[in-house]
Write a protein that holds these residues in place. Structure first.
Motif, PDB file in Angstrom:
ATOM      1  N   GLU A  52       0.795  -1.225   0.000  1.00  0.00           N
ATOM      2  CA  GLU A  52       0.000   0.000   0.000  1.00  0.00           C
ATOM      3  C   GLU A  52       0.832   1.283   0.000  1.00  0.00           C
ATOM      4  O   GLU A  52       0.286   2.359  -0.187  1.00  0.00           O
ATOM      5  CB  GLU A  52      -0.948   0.004   1.210  1.00  0.00           C
ATOM      6  CG  GLU A  52      -1.871  -1.199   1.277  1.00  0.00           C
ATOM      7  CD  GLU A  52      -2.839  -1.266   0.115  1.00  0.00           C
ATOM      8  OE1 GLU A  52      -3.274  -0.210  -0.384  1.00  0.00           O
ATOM      9  OE2 GLU A  52      -3.165  -2.396  -0.309  1.00  0.00           O
ATOM     10  N   GLY A  53       2.121   1.184   0.268  1.00  0.00           N
ATOM     11  CA  GLY A  53       2.983   2.358   0.252  1.00  0.00           C
ATOM     12  C   GLY A  53       3.117   3.013   1.610  1.00  0.00           C
ATOM     13  O   GLY A  53       2.515   2.577   2.598  1.00  0.00           O
ATOM     14  N   PRO A  54       3.935   4.075   1.673  1.00  0.00           N
ATOM     15  CA  PRO A  54       4.205   4.747   2.951  1.00  0.00           C
ATOM     16  C   PRO A  54       2.930   5.288   3.595  1.00  0.00           C
ATOM     17  O   PRO A  54       1.992   5.688   2.912  1.00  0.00           O
ATOM     18  CB  PRO A  54       5.125   5.911   2.548  1.00  0.00           C
ATOM     19  CG  PRO A  54       5.711   5.511   1.243  1.00  0.00           C
ATOM     20  CD  PRO A  54       4.666   4.674   0.558  1.00  0.00           C
ATOM     21  N   ASP A  89       7.049  13.285   6.999  1.00  0.00           N
ATOM     22  CA  ASP A  89       5.738  13.354   6.367  1.00  0.00           C
ATOM     23  C   ASP A  89       5.713  14.590   5.481  1.00  0.00           C
ATOM     24  O   ASP A  89       5.936  15.699   5.968  1.00  0.00           O
ATOM     25  CB  ASP A  89       4.642  13.439   7.431  1.00  0.00           C
ATOM     26  CG  ASP A  89       3.251  13.350   6.836  1.00  0.00           C
ATOM     27  OD1 ASP A  89       3.011  13.908   5.744  1.00  0.00           O
ATOM     28  OD2 ASP A  89       2.386  12.743   7.487  1.00  0.00           O
ATOM     29  N   PRO A  90       5.455  14.429   4.179  1.00  0.00           N
ATOM     30  CA  PRO A  90       5.483  15.584   3.271  1.00  0.00           C
ATOM     31  C   PRO A  90       4.407  16.627   3.569  1.00  0.00           C
ATOM     32  O   PRO A  90       4.549  17.786   3.200  1.00  0.00           O
ATOM     33  CB  PRO A  90       5.283  14.972   1.886  1.00  0.00           C
ATOM     34  CG  PRO A  90       4.752  13.605   2.114  1.00  0.00           C
ATOM     35  CD  PRO A  90       5.147  13.182   3.498  1.00  0.00           C
ATOM     36  N   THR A  91       3.346  16.226   4.273  1.00  0.00           N
ATOM     37  CA  THR A  91       2.261  17.171   4.569  1.00  0.00           C
ATOM     38  C   THR A  91       2.377  17.796   5.954  1.00  0.00           C
ATOM     39  O   THR A  91       1.696  18.771   6.239  1.00  0.00           O
ATOM     40  CB  THR A  91       0.887  16.482   4.448  1.00  0.00           C
ATOM     41  OG1 THR A  91       0.810  15.432   5.413  1.00  0.00           O
ATOM     42  CG2 THR A  91       0.678  15.926   3.052  1.00  0.00           C
ATOM     43  N   THR A  97       6.330   9.351   8.282  1.00  0.00           N
ATOM     44  CA  THR A  97       5.640   8.234   7.650  1.00  0.00           C
ATOM     45  C   THR A  97       6.576   7.042   7.683  1.00  0.00           C
ATOM     46  O   THR A  97       7.790   7.190   7.827  1.00  0.00           O
ATOM     47  CB  THR A  97       5.244   8.539   6.188  1.00  0.00           C
ATOM     48  OG1 THR A  97       6.416   8.857   5.452  1.00  0.00           O
ATOM     49  CG2 THR A  97       4.252   9.674   6.105  1.00  0.00           C
ATOM     50  N   LEU A  98       6.002   5.876   7.530  1.00  0.00           N
ATOM     51  CA  LEU A  98       6.768   4.637   7.514  1.00  0.00           C
ATOM     52  C   LEU A  98       6.754   4.088   6.099  1.00  0.00           C
ATOM     53  O   LEU A  98       5.737   4.141   5.417  1.00  0.00           O
ATOM     54  CB  LEU A  98       6.138   3.625   8.467  1.00  0.00           C
ATOM     55  CG  LEU A  98       6.011   4.093   9.911  1.00  0.00           C
ATOM     56  CD1 LEU A  98       5.054   3.200  10.685  1.00  0.00           C
ATOM     57  CD2 LEU A  98       7.372   4.136  10.564  1.00  0.00           C
ATOM     58  N   ALA A  99       7.904   3.590   5.672  1.00  0.00           N
ATOM     59  CA  ALA A  99       8.013   3.034   4.323  1.00  0.00           C
ATOM     60  C   ALA A  99       8.882   1.791   4.360  1.00  0.00           C
ATOM     61  O   ALA A  99       9.847   1.714   5.133  1.00  0.00           O
ATOM     62  CB  ALA A  99       8.612   4.063   3.369  1.00  0.00           C
TER      63      ALA A  99
END
Length: 165
Positions: A52-54, A89-91, A97-99
């Motif tokens: 599902e992605g980060p 987290d870009p926002t 975030t976890l990746a």
């Protein structure tokens, strides 16, 4: 409920319980022989991040029906093993975030190949139609089980929770 219905559901429950116990036994045997240090519950987190992605930890916890403190401990294990990384987290610069890392994706792919080979051997005498029917019925059962017991809405024609493992 009539006796015939009780017997049918009792038999179904016995087979579901048997499958759950067999899964636990196979997992325990596998871990004793070939461990990479990833707990079973943490493995589902890695699967979700690869498929599902980060995502933020809170979102990940919701997706696997667990609490954030438990997921935090499991993520720490995955980070320590180099299978998951924390990214800004870009926002929201205060959050992360976890990746999955490349090593995490390779770990998952290796396990997927081994599992699929085992199923290929185990189901060698099954027809393609039987395998397809088993998949469809298990997916339907899991969706209904999750929706009924966890109040998780099932998308039309889709999976209620988490990605396929």
């Amino acid at each position: 409920m009539g006796e015939a219905e009780l017997t049918e559901y009792d038999l179904l429950n016995a087979e579901v319980f048997r499958l759950a116990r067999l899964t636990e036994r196979v997992h325990a045997r596998r871990v004793s022989r070939e461990t990479d240090g990833v707990e079973r519950a943490a493995y589902m987190l890695l699967v979700t991040l690869v498929k599902e992605g980060p995502r933020r930890l809170s979102v990940l916890a919701d997706e696997v029906h667990s609490d954030a403190s438990t997921v935090s401990r499991q993520v720490a294990q995955l980070v320590k093993l180099g299978l998951v990384e924390r990214l800004p987290d870009p926002t929201d610069g205060r959050a992360s975030t976890l990746a999955a890392t490349e090593a995490g994706r390779q770990n998952l792919d290796c396990k997927r190949r081994k599992r699929n080979q085992a199923y290929t051997e185990m189901l060698a005498d099954w027809s393609a139609d039987d395998r397809s029917r088993l998949h469809a019925l298990l997916e339907r059962f899991n969706n209904d089980f999750e929706g009924f017991f966890l109040d998780t809405p099932v998308p039309a024609g889709g999976r209620a929770g988490g990605p396929a493992v």
